[in-house]
Each structure stands twice: as structure tokens, then as C-alpha cells.
Scaffold this motif. Sequence first.
Motif, PDB file in Angstrom:
ATOM      1  N   PHE A   1       1.568  -0.768  -1.663  1.00 10.36           N
ATOM      2  CA  PHE A   1       1.504  -2.217  -1.441  1.00 10.36           C
ATOM      3  C   PHE A   1       1.854  -2.912  -2.750  1.00 10.36           C
ATOM      4  CE2 PHE A   1      -1.245  -6.118  -0.423  1.00 10.36           C
ATOM      5  CZ  PHE A   1      -0.267  -6.678   0.372  1.00 10.36           C
ATOM      6  N   GLY A   2       3.150  -2.957  -3.053  1.00 10.78           N
ATOM      7  CA  GLY A   2       3.610  -3.499  -4.321  1.00 10.78           C
ATOM      8  C   GLY A   2       3.696  -5.006  -4.306  1.00 10.78           C
ATOM      9  N   ALA A   3       3.320  -5.618  -5.416  1.00 12.19           N
ATOM     10  CA  ALA A   3       3.427  -7.074  -5.580  1.00 12.19           C
ATOM     11  C   ALA A   3       4.779  -7.402  -6.201  1.00 12.19           C
ATOM     12  CB  ALA A   3       2.292  -7.601  -6.457  1.00 12.19           C
ATOM     13  N   VAL A   4       5.539  -8.311  -5.581  1.00 15.76           N
ATOM     14  CA  VAL A   4       6.881  -8.676  -6.049  1.00 15.76           C
ATOM     15  C   VAL A   4       6.986 -10.194  -6.086  1.00 15.76           C
ATOM     16  CG1 VAL A   4       7.938  -6.576  -5.147  1.00 15.76           C
ATOM     17  CG2 VAL A   4       7.853  -8.623  -3.723  1.00 15.76           C
TER      18      VAL A   4
ATOM     19  N   LEU B   1      -4.517  -1.297   5.214  1.00 11.51           N
ATOM     20  CA  LEU B   1      -3.610  -0.713   6.191  1.00 11.51           C
ATOM     21  C   LEU B   1      -2.492   0.063   5.515  1.00 11.51           C
ATOM     22  CD1 LEU B   1      -2.838  -0.482   9.199  1.00 11.51           C
ATOM     23  CD2 LEU B   1      -1.485  -2.570   8.924  1.00 11.51           C
ATOM     24  N   ALA B   2      -1.983  -0.457   4.400  1.00  8.85           N
ATOM     25  CA  ALA B   2      -0.901   0.223   3.682  1.00  8.85           C
ATOM     26  C   ALA B   2      -1.379   1.524   3.056  1.00  8.85           C
ATOM     27  CB  ALA B   2      -0.327  -0.699   2.614  1.00  8.85           C
ATOM     28  N   LEU B   3      -2.589   1.544   2.521  1.00  6.38           N
ATOM     29  CA  LEU B   3      -3.113   2.737   1.865  1.00  6.38           C
ATOM     30  C   LEU B   3      -3.579   3.804   2.852  1.00  6.38           C
ATOM     31  CD1 LEU B   3      -5.171   1.110  -1.041  1.00  6.38           C
ATOM     32  CD2 LEU B   3      -3.000   2.342  -1.212  1.00  6.38           C
TER      33      LEU B   3
ATOM     34  N   TYR C   1       7.455   1.534   7.466  1.00 10.78           N
ATOM     35  CA  TYR C   1       7.426   0.243   6.777  1.00 10.78           C
ATOM     36  C   TYR C   1       7.119   0.429   5.298  1.00 10.78           C
ATOM     37  CZ  TYR C   1       7.124  -1.880  11.443  1.00 10.78           C
ATOM     38  OH  TYR C   1       7.361  -2.262  12.737  1.00 10.78           O
ATOM     39  N   TRP C   2       7.709  -0.435   4.489  1.00 12.87           N
ATOM     40  CA  TRP C   2       7.302  -0.628   3.103  1.00 12.87           C
ATOM     41  C   TRP C   2       6.495  -1.921   3.047  1.00 12.87           C
ATOM     42  CZ3 TRP C   2      12.229   0.563  -0.300  1.00 12.87           C
ATOM     43  CH2 TRP C   2      12.267   1.947  -0.557  1.00 12.87           C
ATOM     44  N   PHE C   3       5.250  -1.827   2.618  1.00  5.49           N
ATOM     45  CA  PHE C   3       4.387  -2.998   2.547  1.00  5.49           C
ATOM     46  C   PHE C   3       4.587  -3.692   1.206  1.00  5.49           C
ATOM     47  CE2 PHE C   3       2.506  -0.464   5.846  1.00  5.49           C
ATOM     48  CZ  PHE C   3       1.983  -1.376   6.738  1.00  5.49           C
TER      49      PHE C   3
END
Length: 516
Positions: free
Chosen positions: A320-323, A366-368, A376-378
Motif C-alpha cells: 500500500f504505497g503512498a504516491v 485489505l492490502a496487507l 490489484y496494486w493498492f
Amino acid sequence: MQIYRSAAVLCVALYWCAAPGSLSSEQEQTGGPDPQSLGARGEEEVLGVSRADEEGGEESQGGPSEGAEVQGDGDGVEVLSDGESEEVQVEGDGEDGKKQAGEEVPRATFIPEIAPNINTQSGFYETSWIIMFYASWCPYSRDAAPVFLDLFQLILTSKLPIHLGKMEVTEDGDVVKSYKIKSTPTFLLFKNGTRYEFEGEISLQNFVSFVSQIMGPDVTEVAQREELEEQMRNHSVVFLLVCDQELDDHWQHTYFEVARKMLLKGTFLYTTSPDLLKESSLVSLPGILVLKDDTSYAYKDALSKHSLTQWVNSERMPAFGAVNDSTILPYLKTPVGKQLAVLVVDDDPSKRRIAQRKAVEATKRLALSRKQHRSYWFVLLESVETAERIVRDSPIQLPLFLVYEPRTRLYYTFQPSQEDKGFTEKSISNFLTAVRNGNIKAEGGLSYLDSLGNFGVRVYTIIQTMAAHRPFLSGVAVLSLLLVLGFYLTICCQRPQHSTHTSRRRRRRVGGRAGL
């Protein structure tokens, strides 16, 4: 005369679509929103390096050159600004890899033009090259030239063993095919024959990071726990080959080969000391781990280059990367079969209300979990402006959850109903399942104007390439094409004309039959 008028109108429309000021060749890419719209291009002052005069550089260009070569030994580059003077320090083992303060530095005034067949010359695959592929009519190429000139100056100053030059893609039609150029400008680094493409915001700092990563070792050995922890602090995703006592030949060859080709996709390490791992998901040795999100995941398929490459490509991002506006570009290069699950929130954490914070926590859990939704890429998008470009300037209410397909620019939005009780793991999971099953209607996509603009740029590039080599034949071909299309438009736009006498006689015949 109608044919010629239609041909003239078509010619003007084609020129408008392909004009440098209206559309760049970067808009040919369908892999997500335009990089120009998602991230600013270039920087005025970066890392204290002054920019050379671009106009003087253009006037100084002569014929094709062998490129610039400087010798030295260094692993990284650091630029130190001190007023008007410059000091450059290069970390390396040799004395010639360091620049002493006060020493005279050669000044780069222009970027050397290199021959298109440079990749066929002897010695190309034993050296390193950085090549800028550009088009003279492309405005983005002109904007990127000063930044690339700064990189040239930095390479000269740091004495790195790298050749540097630029190549016009429209001068030779084989350039695009030979180097697989899809847009301009494109920056390629060739290291011992391996091709690496620069992706991201065009700035000197990003160029330095790109060059440093490629010119460093493909795989780094870690022997102590402290070394591994330092790598994990510096990189969000780390790949690790674990062997017992000594490297296995088959695993070493496969892992090192994949690491060399995917050097920009992650950080690759290896160790022969399994004890440095406190906890591991490996069942047997040797094995490969990906370390991210404060845990590890093991590679479980049969070892092969193809399978390992696919696994690295799917695991190269955090769960769950922050961009933001400038860091979303790597996510737009999604592997085949992957979609972006994007949660849009305020860029300032202090301004996020309870609903946004709850949505972040639910999406992160959910992503982890990794139990489902592996397609999906979260992503946590901390930029409302970028989200507005994705949804085509539609009104946005935060928090917003959407699924985005970069290749088609289709998106699916989700706003929980009262029954969902806000953004929860269950409501988000149900939405993702519905999107995957095709139960949600998509929005957006490539518009008609986008397709027409892409066609215009391609036609313009083809015509310019033909004109550079066969001006007479290209002129005949263009004129013939315009006449054919003009005739076709005239036929399609012409109204059917019926004589008044025929129309009256037809009405009398119909009226007589009806007894009128």
C-alpha cells in the motif's frame, strides 16, 4: 474545386493535430495519463548545478560525434553548491574518482550528436552509454535538453566512465525500430549491452539516482544483520537470495541474470548466512525472499528466468504505497493483468477527517492481507489534482476509492452507501470483486480526440522521416493521400439533389394511388 477545398481542409486539420504546440509524442502512450499532466517537467535549479545556455549549445553543434568519454572510478555522485563555484565529490576507490576543490572543471556547452549505428560499432557492448532520443519538433525534447546538458556537465566533472550523446529519431527511420523508441524524449542507458530506460520526472536529481543505480553493482552481498537492516531502511522493497554456506550455481546464475535485467525494478541482495534472518518464510535453501511491509514473502514456483521475472515484477511495489503527483509514474507501468486500486485522500495528514483516516486503515488492512485481490496494486494517492486528471475533472469528494486501468484509462469509482457503513474492508472488497467480475460500469477511456491526436502525431512523424530521405516521393505520396481523402470527404458530405420535376411526378403518382 470541392475536392481541392476538402484536401486543403484535411491538410490544415492534420497539421493542427500534429503541431508541436498542441500535442507531444508522449501523448501516444496509452499507459496512463500523460506524464506531462501527472508530473512537472524539468527544474530550473537542481542540486546547485548551473544550467548552460541552450541557444549557445545548439549553435555549437557540428556533425555526428563519437560522444563524450571520461574515465574514472566512482559509485555515486554528490553535487555541493557553494555560491558561484562548484565542488563535486565522487565516492570511489581510486584517486582519479575524486574532484578536489579549486580544480578547473571542463564546461559542457552542447550535447554531442552521435551516429544512429553506434550500437553496431566495436566496443559498444563493453562500455556504458547514455543516449537521449529526441525530435526537433517535440517541445518536451526541447524542455529536457538543458537538464540533460546538466547531466553531461556532471559526468564530465565526476569523471565517470560513461559515453553520452543524443540522437534525432526522425533523421533515420531505423532508429525507432532499432532502439524501440515509443515516444520522445526517451533516455536510454546501455551498460555492457543491457538496455535500461529512464522513467520518471525529468530532473537532474532523478537522472543522478538513475545513473548511480545502474552503474553500481547488480547484486550486493550482505553478511551481517546490520547491513540488511540498513538496506531495508533505504529501500521499501528488497529481494534477497539466501544460500547456505556457499552460492548454488543454478540459483546464482538465474537470480543474477534476472537482477541485471530488472535492476530498476528493485534492490537485489544475496547472502550465504541464513542466520541473519530473524524470521523467514523459506521452507528450504536455497531460496528467494522479497522483504517489504515489515515482513517477508518467499518465491515458491519452480526456478526459471521467466517465472522469477514475473514474480519480481508483481512484487516490486509495497502493498500500500503512498504516491503523489511526481511519484505515481512507476505505478502507471503496471504488469499485464494488474489494475490500480487507488484511495484518494488529502495530501496533508493533519487535514484528514475521521472518514479519511478510517478509509486509509481499512484499505491498508485489505492490502496487507494478500488473501485475495492479487490482481490489484493498492495505492494511497495524496494528490487531488492527479485524481481529477484521472476522472477527467469530475467533482471529487474525499475520501474517494477508484480502480484505474492505465493502459485503457478506464476507471471505476466507489462511494459507500449507508448500508456499507462507510469504507470498510468488506465494502471495498465487494467493490473490487464486482469490478473484476464486470458488474461495475467503466467510465473514462481514450476519447475520440485522443485517438485522433495519436494518429496525427504518427502521420506527422512518418511524413517527416520520409521527407528527410525521399523528399520528392514523400511529397507525391502526401499529395496523393490528400487527394484521395479529399475526394472521399466530398462524396460523403455531398447532399443528394433531386430535380423538382421528378419529385412532383413522384408525388402525383403516390397521391393517385391513395385516391387523393
